[in-house]
Design an enzyme around this catalytic site. Structure first.
Site, PDB file in Angstrom:
ATOM      1  N   TYR A 171     -39.768  27.810   3.431  1.00 12.59           N
ATOM      2  CA  TYR A 171     -40.682  26.700   3.725  1.00 12.59           C
ATOM      3  C   TYR A 171     -41.403  27.001   5.028  1.00 12.59           C
ATOM      4  O   TYR A 171     -40.838  26.912   6.107  1.00 12.59           O
ATOM      5  CB  TYR A 171     -39.935  25.368   3.832  1.00 12.59           C
ATOM      6  CG  TYR A 171     -39.214  24.938   2.570  1.00 12.59           C
ATOM      7  CD1 TYR A 171     -39.501  25.515   1.334  1.00 12.59           C
ATOM      8  CD2 TYR A 171     -38.238  23.946   2.612  1.00 12.59           C
ATOM      9  CE1 TYR A 171     -38.838  25.118   0.187  1.00 12.59           C
ATOM     10  CE2 TYR A 171     -37.569  23.542   1.466  1.00 12.59           C
ATOM     11  CZ  TYR A 171     -37.869  24.128   0.260  1.00 12.59           C
ATOM     12  OH  TYR A 171     -37.200  23.738  -0.868  1.00 12.59           O
ATOM     13  N   LEU A 208     -39.276  12.261  -7.749  1.00 10.33           N
ATOM     14  CA  LEU A 208     -40.441  11.399  -8.002  1.00 10.33           C
ATOM     15  C   LEU A 208     -41.567  12.181  -8.682  1.00 10.33           C
ATOM     16  O   LEU A 208     -42.735  11.803  -8.596  1.00 10.33           O
ATOM     17  CB  LEU A 208     -40.938  10.781  -6.684  1.00 10.33           C
ATOM     18  CG  LEU A 208     -39.912   9.880  -5.980  1.00 10.33           C
ATOM     19  CD1 LEU A 208     -40.445   9.382  -4.654  1.00 10.33           C
ATOM     20  CD2 LEU A 208     -39.523   8.714  -6.879  1.00 10.33           C
ATOM     21  N   PHE A 255     -44.619   9.577  -9.556  1.00 10.91           N
ATOM     22  CA  PHE A 255     -44.096   8.225  -9.781  1.00 10.91           C
ATOM     23  C   PHE A 255     -44.354   7.299  -8.596  1.00 10.91           C
ATOM     24  O   PHE A 255     -44.061   6.107  -8.673  1.00 10.91           O
ATOM     25  CB  PHE A 255     -42.607   8.267 -10.135  1.00 10.91           C
ATOM     26  CG  PHE A 255     -42.373   8.858 -11.493  1.00 10.91           C
ATOM     27  CD1 PHE A 255     -42.779   8.187 -12.640  1.00 10.91           C
ATOM     28  CD2 PHE A 255     -41.801  10.113 -11.639  1.00 10.91           C
ATOM     29  CE1 PHE A 255     -42.604   8.746 -13.902  1.00 10.91           C
ATOM     30  CE2 PHE A 255     -41.615  10.676 -12.898  1.00 10.91           C
ATOM     31  CZ  PHE A 255     -42.022   9.990 -14.034  1.00 10.91           C
TER      32      PHE A 255
END
Length: 344
Positions: free
Chosen positions: A62, A210, A215
């Site tokens: 990351y 999600l 969502f």
């Protein structure tokens, strides 16, 4: 939903305790476009910890590397003792390509580098981020076992691993957690991977719970994100699939309205109700979203509501693959037999 205390759960059967909901830290540094200069990631991390969300998920890829450095900065002055750090090794980005590595020399070098960046003596949970299909999983696990024995890592995890890979790895050294994508629109892990984890007493960490923000915002998400946000390239977010997937979002919205919660809270609550061995790790860059996500812990679902949600999130209700076919995942994570290994 009112203030909600984040309960603690046992993740797996090896002794690791974490907050029932974690925080995926990736979006604070990488892949979701340039971080908003108005957001203060250190404040967000401190707010999460003070709210009881103490299970922090990062990886050396990351950034690369910048996310671990960010966590190190946030965990000064006594914060380290309050959290469970999960990091990962195995994906190397360079010169426009990605390489997956799991050989013993690399495993050790990656761990040493992460310890240094995180500025810690020990990583609580260390995952193989993707499985190196050139190296028998037993070889990778033997090196991870040595790192446990040396006190450099406490517990071992796998990410995006098949049932057979999990079994082989667990036979070398107990696996504490498997990280996998699981949400109302990603349910293929329910067939083999989740039952295997449960049989072996392995905790389940659900990333992208999600649907990478779907969502929370539905199709409007694409209007809010930048062109260099990797979600713009994913099959499910392509216009021809989005028209179909919008129906799923609208059904979740209708049900959440009846429940008096947000669609994102309903999607998270569905995962929390899968069992106390499941820990979702939604990511966010905004404190208000973090508070909303914590609120999902107080959403109670009846068996009838769970059944209704599972009908809504039936595999046929989703169009588009999770990733392009070239991306390594649990469906193509099997490694060669141990007998085939010749050390370099």
């Amino acid at each position: 939903m009112g203030e909600c205390k984040v309960r603690r759960i046992n993740l797996g059967s090896q002794g690791l305790q974490v907050s029932a909901q974690g925080l995926g830290c990736m979006s604070l540094s990488a892949f979701f476009g340039v971080p908003d200069p108005k957001t203060d990631p250190i404040s967000l991390l401190h707010h999460a910890i003070n709210s009881g969300v103490t299970f922090l998920d990062t990886a050396d890829s990351y950034g690369p590397h910048t996310n671990e450095l960010l966590l190190a900065k946030a965990l000064k002055n006594g914060m380290r003792e309050r959290v469970e750090i999960a990091s990962k090794f195995g994906i190397i980005y360079g010169e426009g390509k990605r390489e997956i590595k799991g050989d013993p020399f690399y495993v050790r070098a990656a761990c040493e580098a992460s310890l240094k960046r995180l500025d810690v003596d020990c990583i609580d949970l260390y995952y193989q981020h993707r499985i190196d299909t050139r190296v028998p999983i037993e070889i990778t696990m033997e090196e991870l076992k040595k790192l446990v024995e040396e006190g450099k890592i406490k517990y071992i995890g796998l990410s995006e691993a098949s049932a057979s890979t999990i079994r082989r790895a667990h036979a070398v050294q107990p696996i504490t957690a498997v990280q996998l994508e699981w949400s109302l629109w990603t349910r293929d892990v329910e067939e083999e991977v989740v039952p295997t984890c449960r049989e072996l007493g392995i905790g389940i960490v659900a990333y992208s719970p999600l649907g990478r923000g779907f969502f929370a915002s539905g199709p409007k998400l694409l209007e809010k994100i930048e062109n260099n946000d990797y979600r713009k390239s994913l099959p499910r977010f392509q216009q021809e699939n989005l028209v179909h997937n919008k129906i799923l979002y609208e059904k979740v919205c209708a049900m959440s309205e009846k429940k008096g919660c947000s669609p994102a809270q309903l999607a998270l609550a569905w995962l929390h109700h899968q069992g106390d061995d499941v820990c979702p790790i939604p990511g966010t860059t905004k404190i208000e979203n973090l508070n909303q996500n914590i609120g999902a812990l107080s959403v109670k679902l009846t068996p009838e509501e769970m059944s209704e949600l599972e009908t809504i999130g039936h595999p046929d209700s989703v169009k588009g693959e999770r990733f392009s076919n070239l991306v390594p995942n649990f469906t193509n994570s099997d490694t060669p037999p141990l007998s085939s290994w010749k050390a370099p």
